[in-house]
Write an enzyme that holds these catalytic residues in place. Structure first.
Site, PDB file in Angstrom:
ATOM      1  N   HIS A   1       0.837  -1.198   0.000  1.00 38.42           N
ATOM      2  CA  HIS A   1       0.000   0.000   0.000  1.00 38.42           C
ATOM      3  C   HIS A   1       0.873   1.249   0.000  1.00 38.42           C
ATOM      4  CE1 HIS A   1       0.626  -1.411   4.132  1.00 38.42           C
ATOM      5  NE2 HIS A   1       0.595  -0.141   4.537  1.00 38.42           N
TER       6      HIS A   1
ATOM      7  N   HIS B   1       0.828   5.186   1.141  1.00 37.72           N
ATOM      8  CA  HIS B   1       0.153   6.214   1.943  1.00 37.72           C
ATOM      9  C   HIS B   1       0.260   7.543   1.187  1.00 37.72           C
ATOM     10  CE1 HIS B   1       0.196   4.053   5.980  1.00 37.72           C
ATOM     11  NE2 HIS B   1       1.143   3.381   5.359  1.00 37.72           N
TER      12      HIS B   1
HETATM   13  P1  AMP Z   1       1.377   0.378   7.447  1.00 36.43           P
HETATM   14  O1  AMP Z   1       1.664   0.605   8.903  1.00 36.43           O
HETATM   15  O2  AMP Z   1       2.289   1.123   6.525  1.00 36.43           O
HETATM   16  O3  AMP Z   1       1.316  -1.102   7.128  1.00 36.43           O
HETATM   17  O4  AMP Z   1      -0.048   1.004   7.173  1.00 36.43           O
HETATM   18  C1  AMP Z   1      -1.220   0.348   7.446  1.00 36.43           C
HETATM   19  C2  AMP Z   1      -2.275   1.402   7.583  1.00 36.43           C
HETATM   20  O5  AMP Z   1      -3.543   0.769   7.522  1.00 36.43           O
HETATM   21  C3  AMP Z   1      -2.231   2.184   8.889  1.00 36.43           C
HETATM   22  O6  AMP Z   1      -2.031   3.564   8.625  1.00 36.43           O
HETATM   23  C4  AMP Z   1      -3.597   1.916   9.521  1.00 36.43           C
HETATM   24  O7  AMP Z   1      -4.133   3.026  10.176  1.00 36.43           O
HETATM   25  C5  AMP Z   1      -4.420   1.522   8.303  1.00 36.43           C
HETATM   26  N1  AMP Z   1      -5.582   0.694   8.588  1.00 36.43           N
HETATM   27  C6  AMP Z   1      -5.633  -0.431   9.331  1.00 36.43           C
HETATM   28  N2  AMP Z   1      -6.873  -0.918   9.363  1.00 36.43           N
HETATM   29  C7  AMP Z   1      -7.629  -0.088   8.606  1.00 36.43           C
HETATM   30  C8  AMP Z   1      -8.998  -0.047   8.246  1.00 36.43           C
HETATM   31  N3  AMP Z   1      -9.873  -0.965   8.661  1.00 36.43           N
HETATM   32  N4  AMP Z   1      -9.433   0.966   7.445  1.00 36.43           N
HETATM   33  C9  AMP Z   1      -8.573   1.902   7.011  1.00 36.43           C
HETATM   34  N5  AMP Z   1      -7.259   1.907   7.302  1.00 36.43           N
HETATM   35  C10 AMP Z   1      -6.791   0.939   8.098  1.00 36.43           C
END
Ligand code: AMP
Length: 124
Positions: free
Chosen positions: A110, A112
């Site tokens: 993903h 950001h």
């Molecule tokens: P990372 O730490 O780079 O793997 O980013 C994962 C992101 O997913 C974090 O910023 C979380 O806040 C986000 N996240 C986790 N669960 C959800 C969800 N159900 N809906 C939207 N974002 C989410």
């Protein structure tokens, strides 16, 4: 033919697979055949959007990327740029966290898109 959502339902996956299959709700920002962009549940800035490939294709993180993934990698970045324009962001940051040291928490590639405030450098 098995539908996409049916496949996601029974695939061993991350929370993003559940979001894609709509088992878990999300706030969509953009979607096409290849990518899905939605609002981060724990925003780190006024605008915090995640852009993910719809078909994971073993891309649990950027370290898994191979030559065959070039197209989807480009689509993710192009989508980020497009969404940033739609949000009228004058500046923003794109982040890909990789692995434990990179603070990656979801094993589904993903990007950001973070903006709407002044960013700092170096990042924490
Ligand atoms: P990372 O730490 O780079 O793997 O980013 C994962 C992101 O997913 C974090 O910023 C979380 O806040 C986000 N996240 C986790 N669960 C959800 C969800 N159900 N809906 C939207 N974002 C989410």
């Amino acid at each position: 033919m098995i539908s996409r959502s049916f496949r996601y339902l029974f695939s061993k996956g991350t929370i993003f697979d559940k979001i894609l299959s709509k088992q878990i709700p999300s706030k969509a920002v953009f979607e096409d055949d290849d990518v899905y962009a939605f609002e981060d549940i724990q925003p780190q800035a006024p605008v915090h959007i995640l852009i993910i490939p719809k078909f994971k294709d073993n891309l649990s993180g950027i370290s898994q990327a191979e030559e065959k993934n070039v197209k989807i990698l480009g689509r993710l970045l192009l989508t980020a740029s497009r969404v940033a324009k739609e949000k009228n962001l004058s500046g923003y940051r794109l982040v890909i966290n990789e692995g434990k040291d990179g603070c990656q928490s979801v094993d589904h590639l993903h990007v950001h898109l973070i903006g709407g405030r002044q960013m700092n450098w170096p990042p924490g």
